[in-house]
Scaffold this motif. Structure first.
Motif, PDB file in Angstrom:
ATOM      1  N   LEU A   1      -9.432  -6.856   3.313  1.00 42.13           N
ATOM      2  CA  LEU A   1      -9.272  -7.955   2.353  1.00 42.13           C
ATOM      3  C   LEU A   1      -7.943  -8.676   2.472  1.00 42.13           C
ATOM      4  O   LEU A   1      -7.844  -9.864   2.154  1.00 42.13           O
ATOM      5  N   THR A   2      -6.913  -7.976   2.907  1.00 44.50           N
ATOM      6  CA  THR A   2      -5.576  -8.583   2.910  1.00 44.50           C
ATOM      7  C   THR A   2      -4.915  -8.583   4.282  1.00 44.50           C
ATOM      8  O   THR A   2      -3.870  -9.202   4.459  1.00 44.50           O
ATOM      9  N   GLY A   3      -5.500  -7.848   5.227  1.00 47.52           N
ATOM     10  CA  GLY A   3      -4.901  -7.769   6.548  1.00 47.52           C
ATOM     11  C   GLY A   3      -3.778  -6.764   6.642  1.00 47.52           C
ATOM     12  O   GLY A   3      -3.138  -6.637   7.685  1.00 47.52           O
ATOM     13  N   ALA A   4      -3.516  -6.024   5.561  1.00 48.38           N
ATOM     14  CA  ALA A   4      -2.446  -5.022   5.548  1.00 48.38           C
ATOM     15  C   ALA A   4      -2.832  -3.925   4.566  1.00 48.38           C
ATOM     16  O   ALA A   4      -3.801  -4.041   3.816  1.00 48.38           O
ATOM     17  N   GLY A   5      -2.068  -2.843   4.580  1.00 48.14           N
ATOM     18  CA  GLY A   5      -2.302  -1.773   3.615  1.00 48.14           C
ATOM     19  C   GLY A   5      -2.090  -2.269   2.194  1.00 48.14           C
ATOM     20  O   GLY A   5      -1.303  -3.187   1.940  1.00 48.14           O
ATOM     21  N   LEU A   6      -2.810  -1.655   1.252  1.00 46.01           N
ATOM     22  CA  LEU A   6      -2.757  -2.132  -0.124  1.00 46.01           C
ATOM     23  C   LEU A   6      -2.892  -0.967  -1.089  1.00 46.01           C
ATOM     24  O   LEU A   6      -3.847  -0.191  -1.011  1.00 46.01           O
ATOM     25  N   ASP A   7      -1.937  -0.844  -1.999  1.00 36.87           N
ATOM     26  CA  ASP A   7      -1.999   0.133  -3.081  1.00 36.87           C
ATOM     27  C   ASP A   7      -2.229  -0.594  -4.401  1.00 36.87           C
ATOM     28  O   ASP A   7      -1.527  -1.562  -4.716  1.00 36.87           O
ATOM     29  N   LEU A   8      -3.213  -0.128  -5.160  1.00 37.63           N
ATOM     30  CA  LEU A   8      -3.453  -0.624  -6.505  1.00 37.63           C
ATOM     31  C   LEU A   8      -2.858   0.366  -7.497  1.00 37.63           C
ATOM     32  O   LEU A   8      -3.067   1.573  -7.370  1.00 37.63           O
ATOM     33  N   LYS A   9      -2.119  -0.143  -8.485  1.00 40.77           N
ATOM     34  CA  LYS A   9      -1.459   0.725  -9.454  1.00 40.77           C
ATOM     35  C   LYS A   9      -1.939   0.386 -10.862  1.00 40.77           C
ATOM     36  O   LYS A   9      -1.994  -0.790 -11.232  1.00 40.77           O
TER      37      LYS A   9
END
Length: 310
Positions: A114-122
């Protein structure tokens, strides 16, 4: 930007609360305490109960006229996601429970897609639970359960995923309301719990709340059953129904059923090597989570949790 700064401040506050509880609760722990495991463990949202659903029992070891504290850390791993949660709980007079929690979801290949990079949701969670009537232990020889009501206010920092959730009509904060009833059959060593939750949360709130096709509260039942094998070892199972708000919104965006959500369930073993420490391991099935990016795989895996309670 203000929301992100506020979420960072909330995150620091929750981390400080958890650390303070773990370090300073020993001198003020409840003087008597409950029967082992009857206070439950900590849910992934911080409330006292099972792993994924709250119970009517008040968390911590405190009984009437006592103040209790607990700190918890949980790790959930599935094929495509990793969820870390930690929190702190305060219980007072076997009547009121306050909880703080934070969830950090490593979105793995979904974030990359979805973003082209790693993603953390908090997500930060502030909860309160109040016992309405009944005493699960003292009334174990009666027909009626212990009953409590509660709420959990959740605030999501979706980072680079926020524009996508906004386009789907999902809010970045929401409040769950629930009523829960717990019946302990002490002689048989069996616990049964039922919870009814009013929520808009998508995947527990980790994908926002509601959507542009369904922004109404839904009533979702949750069930727990546990069997005490001996004084400090229990096995059990849980089932938690989840709203499916995003699927229709995803269809309108051309994703077919790519945002479908399924119910959660687990099979667990809880062990209390001491009165104040409990360890929980579980097999979890969280159903499909953004199946558009995970080939429709059901997210199964393991759950490990530790709680220190006084």
């Amino acid at each position: 930007m203000e929301a992100i700064v506020m979420n960072q401040q909330q995150s620091k506050w929750i981390k400080a609360a958890v650390l303070s509880t773990a370090v300073f609760c020993a001198p003020v722990w409840a003087s008597t305490g409950k029967l082992v495991l009857t206070g439950g463990v900590s849910t992934v949202e911080g409330a006292g109960g099972g792993g994924i659903t709250p119970w009517a029992f008040i968390g911590t070891q405190a009984t009437e006229k006592e103040l209790g504290f607990a700190a918890n850390l949980t790790q959930v791993e599935t094929q495509d996601y990793s969820l870390t949660t930690y929190g702190a709980t305060v219980g007072w007079n076997e009547r009121v429970e306050f909880s703080l929690g934070e969830q950090v979801l490593d979105t793995g290949i979904t974030g990359t897609a979805l973003t082209g990079a790693g993603l953390d949701l908090k997500q930060q969670i502030v909860g309160v639970k109040v016992r309405v009537f009944g005493d699960g232990v003292l009334d174990s020889d009666t027909w009626y359960p212990q009953v409590a009501v509660g709420l959990q206010h959740k605030t999501l920092d979706a980072a680079a995923l926020e524009p996508t959730l906004t386009s789907l009509g999902a809010d970045d904060s929401g409040t769950d309301f629930y009523v829960t009833a717990t019946k302990l059959f002490l002689k048989q060593g069996v616990l049964v719990n039922g919870t009814l939750r009013a929520t808009k949360g998508n995947q527990n709130g980790l994908l926002g709340f509601g959507s542009n096709t369904d922004d109404s509260y839904e009533l979702m039942p949750e069930i727990s059953v546990a069997k005490l094998l001996n004084h400090n070892l229990a096995i059990g199972a849980e089932y938690r129904m989840m709203p499916n708000n995003l699927e229709a919104a995803g269809r309108n965006a051309g994703l077919n059923s790519g945002l479908r959500a399924d119910d959660w369930m687990d099979l667990f073993v809880a062990w209390a090597p001491t009165k104040n420490l409990s360890l929980t391991a579980a097999y979890v099935d969280l159903g499909r989570i953004v199946p558009a990016t995970t080939d429709g795989r059901s997210q199964t895996g393991f759950y490990l949790s530790a709680q220190l309670a006084f």
